[in-house]
Design a protein around this motif. Sequence first.
Motif, mmCIF file in Angstrom:
data_model
loop_
_atom_site.group_PDB
_atom_site.id
_atom_site.type_symbol
_atom_site.label_atom_id
_atom_site.label_comp_id
_atom_site.label_asym_id
_atom_site.label_seq_id
_atom_site.Cartn_x
_atom_site.Cartn_y
_atom_site.Cartn_z
ATOM 1 N N MET A 52 0.969 -1.108 0.178
ATOM 2 C CA MET A 52 -0.096 0.232 -0.167
ATOM 3 C C MET A 52 0.874 1.300 -0.069
ATOM 4 S SD MET A 52 -2.755 0.837 2.767
ATOM 5 C CE MET A 52 -4.367 1.164 2.779
ATOM 6 N N ASP A 53 0.548 2.065 -0.557
ATOM 7 C CA ASP A 53 1.021 3.767 -0.405
ATOM 8 C C ASP A 53 0.577 4.738 -0.039
ATOM 9 O OD1 ASP A 53 2.516 6.158 -1.568
ATOM 10 O OD2 ASP A 53 2.172 5.458 -3.479
ATOM 11 N N PHE A 54 1.615 4.505 1.591
ATOM 12 C CA PHE A 54 1.115 4.986 2.422
ATOM 13 C C PHE A 54 0.941 6.662 2.431
ATOM 14 C CE2 PHE A 54 2.673 2.313 5.569
ATOM 15 C CZ PHE A 54 1.219 1.365 4.957
ATOM 16 N N ARG A 55 1.631 7.148 1.619
ATOM 17 C CA ARG A 55 1.744 8.933 1.344
ATOM 18 C C ARG A 55 0.067 8.780 0.584
ATOM 19 N NH1 ARG A 55 4.632 11.606 -3.896
ATOM 20 N NH2 ARG A 55 4.818 13.851 -2.783
ATOM 21 N N GLU A 56 -0.796 8.245 -0.746
ATOM 22 C CA GLU A 56 -1.839 8.616 -1.509
ATOM 23 C C GLU A 56 -2.429 7.839 -0.350
ATOM 24 O OE1 GLU A 56 -2.391 8.597 -4.550
ATOM 25 O OE2 GLU A 56 -0.686 9.225 -5.804
ATOM 26 N N LEU A 57 -2.620 7.319 0.314
ATOM 27 C CA LEU A 57 -3.264 7.348 1.531
ATOM 28 C C LEU A 57 -4.008 8.303 2.262
ATOM 29 C CD1 LEU A 57 -5.485 5.181 3.297
ATOM 30 C CD2 LEU A 57 -3.621 5.080 4.914
ATOM 31 N N ARG A 58 -2.779 9.339 2.957
ATOM 32 C CA ARG A 58 -3.037 10.553 3.368
ATOM 33 C C ARG A 58 -4.033 11.727 2.468
ATOM 34 N NH1 ARG A 58 1.957 14.113 2.645
ATOM 35 N NH2 ARG A 58 3.367 12.253 3.135
ATOM 36 N N PHE A 59 -3.299 11.262 1.181
ATOM 37 C CA PHE A 59 -4.143 11.935 -0.225
ATOM 38 C C PHE A 59 -5.299 11.658 0.223
ATOM 39 C CE2 PHE A 59 -0.205 11.880 -2.812
ATOM 40 C CZ PHE A 59 0.266 12.990 -2.315
ATOM 41 N N ALA A 60 -5.658 10.830 -0.429
ATOM 42 C CA ALA A 60 -7.726 10.250 1.204
ATOM 43 C C ALA A 60 -8.034 11.055 1.950
ATOM 44 C CB ALA A 60 -8.130 8.681 0.554
ATOM 45 N N ARG A 61 -6.893 10.864 2.644
ATOM 46 C CA ARG A 61 -7.724 11.172 4.056
ATOM 47 C C ARG A 61 -7.529 13.272 4.127
ATOM 48 N NH1 ARG A 61 -9.306 9.217 8.411
ATOM 49 N NH2 ARG A 61 -8.018 9.525 9.994
ATOM 50 N N ALA A 62 -7.093 13.672 3.489
ATOM 51 C CA ALA A 62 -6.464 14.917 3.286
ATOM 52 C C ALA A 62 -8.195 15.183 2.685
ATOM 53 C CB ALA A 62 -6.171 15.392 2.770
ATOM 54 N N LEU A 63 -8.821 14.343 1.803
ATOM 55 C CA LEU A 63 -10.073 15.138 1.122
ATOM 56 C C LEU A 63 -11.152 14.593 2.568
ATOM 57 C CD1 LEU A 63 -12.335 14.102 -2.341
ATOM 58 C CD2 LEU A 63 -12.771 13.139 -0.127
ATOM 59 N N GLN A 64 -11.089 13.711 3.175
ATOM 60 C CA GLN A 64 -12.548 13.499 4.368
ATOM 61 C C GLN A 64 -11.782 14.601 5.198
ATOM 62 O OE1 GLN A 64 -10.381 9.511 5.248
ATOM 63 N NE2 GLN A 64 -12.290 8.978 5.661
ATOM 64 N N ASP A 73 -9.725 3.532 -5.317
ATOM 65 C CA ASP A 73 -8.848 3.510 -5.064
ATOM 66 C C ASP A 73 -7.977 2.466 -6.242
ATOM 67 O OD1 ASP A 73 -5.707 2.459 -5.263
ATOM 68 O OD2 ASP A 73 -5.927 0.745 -3.432
ATOM 69 N N THR A 74 -7.601 3.038 -7.704
ATOM 70 C CA THR A 74 -7.346 2.719 -8.407
ATOM 71 C C THR A 74 -5.892 2.187 -8.927
ATOM 72 O OG1 THR A 74 -6.382 4.772 -9.715
ATOM 73 C CG2 THR A 74 -8.437 4.842 -9.595
ATOM 74 N N CYS A 75 -5.392 2.314 -8.200
ATOM 75 C CA CYS A 75 -3.761 1.163 -8.033
ATOM 76 C C CYS A 75 -3.041 1.755 -9.041
ATOM 77 C CB CYS A 75 -4.256 -0.171 -8.196
ATOM 78 S SG CYS A 75 -5.638 -1.058 -7.446
ATOM 79 N N ALA A 76 -2.791 2.676 -9.191
ATOM 80 C CA ALA A 76 -2.439 3.091 -10.113
ATOM 81 C C ALA A 76 -1.944 2.943 -11.867
ATOM 82 C CB ALA A 76 -0.672 3.351 -10.184
ATOM 83 N N SER A 77 -3.857 2.483 -12.170
ATOM 84 C CA SER A 77 -4.180 1.377 -13.513
ATOM 85 C C SER A 77 -5.065 2.259 -14.433
ATOM 86 C CB SER A 77 -4.511 -0.197 -12.429
ATOM 87 O OG SER A 77 -4.764 -0.655 -13.950
ATOM 88 N N VAL A 78 -4.520 2.531 -15.158
ATOM 89 C CA VAL A 78 -5.535 2.745 -16.427
ATOM 90 C C VAL A 78 -6.274 2.165 -16.494
ATOM 91 C CG1 VAL A 78 -5.135 3.477 -18.598
ATOM 92 C CG2 VAL A 78 -3.490 4.700 -17.464
#
Length: 616
Positions: A1-13, A37-42
């Motif tokens: 899991m990308d913890f940095r991206e999770l922080r981004f999601a929590r910023a929206l919350q 979660d798009t998993c960095a996948s197109v």
Amino acid sequence: MDFRELRFARALQFAIQEINNSSNLLPGITLGYHIYDTCASVPMAIKVSFQLANGLDLIFNDTDSCEKSAAVLAIVGESGSTPSISMSRLFSPFGIPQVSHYATCACLSDKQQYPTFFRTIPSDHHQAAALARMVKYFGWTWIGAVRSDSDYGNNGMASFLKAAEEEGICVEYSEAYYRTQPRSKLKRVADVIRRSTAHVIVAFLASGDMRLLLEELSQQPPPPMQWIGSEAWVTDPEILRFNLCIGAVGFGIPRSVIPGFPNFLLDLSPEQALKFPLLTEFWESSFSCSLKRQTGSSTGMPACDGTEDLRALQNPYTDTSQLRITNMVYKATYAIAHALHGIVCIGKYCDKNIKVEPRQVFDQLKLVNFSKNNYSVSFDANGDPVAIYDLVNWQLQGDGSVDFVTVGQYDASQPKGQEFSLHRAIFWYDGSEKVPVSVCSESCHPGSRKAVQKGRPVCCYDCINCAKGEISNETVSPDQLRWSPVPPDMPWGSSAPVWWSSAPPAQSSWSPAPSTLPWGFSVSSALLWWLSAPLLWSSAPPWPPAPPSPLLTPSLPTPAWPLSLLAPPWLLNPHLSPVLLPLHGPGPLSLSLFHLRSTSLLDFICLLLERLLAAQ
């Protein structure tokens, strides 16, 4: 899991929680959200986009729950440029606005292709120009380049290379890699870097691609080099562990402070984590225990016992010392809220029964202009914000750790030439404050000139001795070379040393020839100058434009007799002169010898004397 991206999601919350508790912004109205979660996948991003555009009932929801939500009104995301491009193509026909916090590809500014796309992070058009100017500022004319083989990397590097070419910078190599490509390609890119002669490398890479490249280079480290980074990796704490990049310099989103957000991140209980799959995964991977086991699910890990302490963790999720992209998410969420406020509210009165269409939100986003925590938010005609970057330097700290230090700033809103400012010392890859050198060839020393190497960039050349009759007085860089004929008091064929000079002949101050010399000798001397000087200069590099001169150039001997005797009107007029063309051209010595060489020297002298006598 990308913890940095999770922080981004929590910023929206966190932003939505603030908005729902606000008495000034959308008072009495509750915003809801879905996080995917798009998993960095197109492909995953496209799947989610279809769900958001078509998977929800087209009804207006007046309840307190988002479980039966109406069609989505706006999107925050995606982090990558390529997924954002795919999503925007799907959302645009429905008029659904998309506000990205991290997609920087300059291509997304094209409103013909992506009409409903906005972003709170600047376009790479500005970053590429800023990187090229920085490289030029520090005098690096010989660099390497590596990029992600994606929309982000390819478009960003193309913009940079174009700007670098305009700045006179030469590129030794330009390589591309994407994390899903074969390992063999990564090894080849790493080998190119190891063999390179450039001491500066510009890396326009996504964070994941940069991590893989540095892991590969670490197996057989190349000679120390100066890394110049794009914002995607140069402020990523996960990359700090690679000592190869100590001294790295690059542009990052300005560091910010979001009051209350650090406590919000840490105020998370196991019960709350169980409600959201992403938080459940985060909790279990952080503490190596199972929350689901408490509810009857077996994961092979021991059950969490409730003694887990988030404050004891040290990872990108809990690290709020570098809130850069996180603030972009925060601003994107508030931008959508302000757009909604403009639709359903008049002052502090809001009508929650108004049915809102996505296109209304899109139209209002164009007009958004507000400040939050001393950061302004607005969009130009392309959906882009004002480009402001921090110049970040990776500096070694006293405890042996490496940290990001802001040493300057780039502000695209400033007048041209004043965008870049430097207010702290930079420590380079060798730990010193001395700017490293990266050139293909050193400047030619006095007594020599450059000769471009065949098949190589113009920055690569050999220094050869000056030919006899060429003089100047200082060492210069290749783009400043000037040629001058020898002064009149230096004998032809003299073995005296000659030099190069950066000053154009029009600025030289040679002494005029004595006016007491016999007239006939003066005429022949002047004629000798006219004949010999062009021959010496005929093989010179192209001369830059200069003001026209009434007589060759002020650097030539200036006799005291009337100008009409030495150079009558027929000779100075390019339309009448049958031999010399043209004396009023753009360069100090703009003579053409193609006609002269077809005329014998004796015939030319006779013709000149005949005209001079006729003029008396």
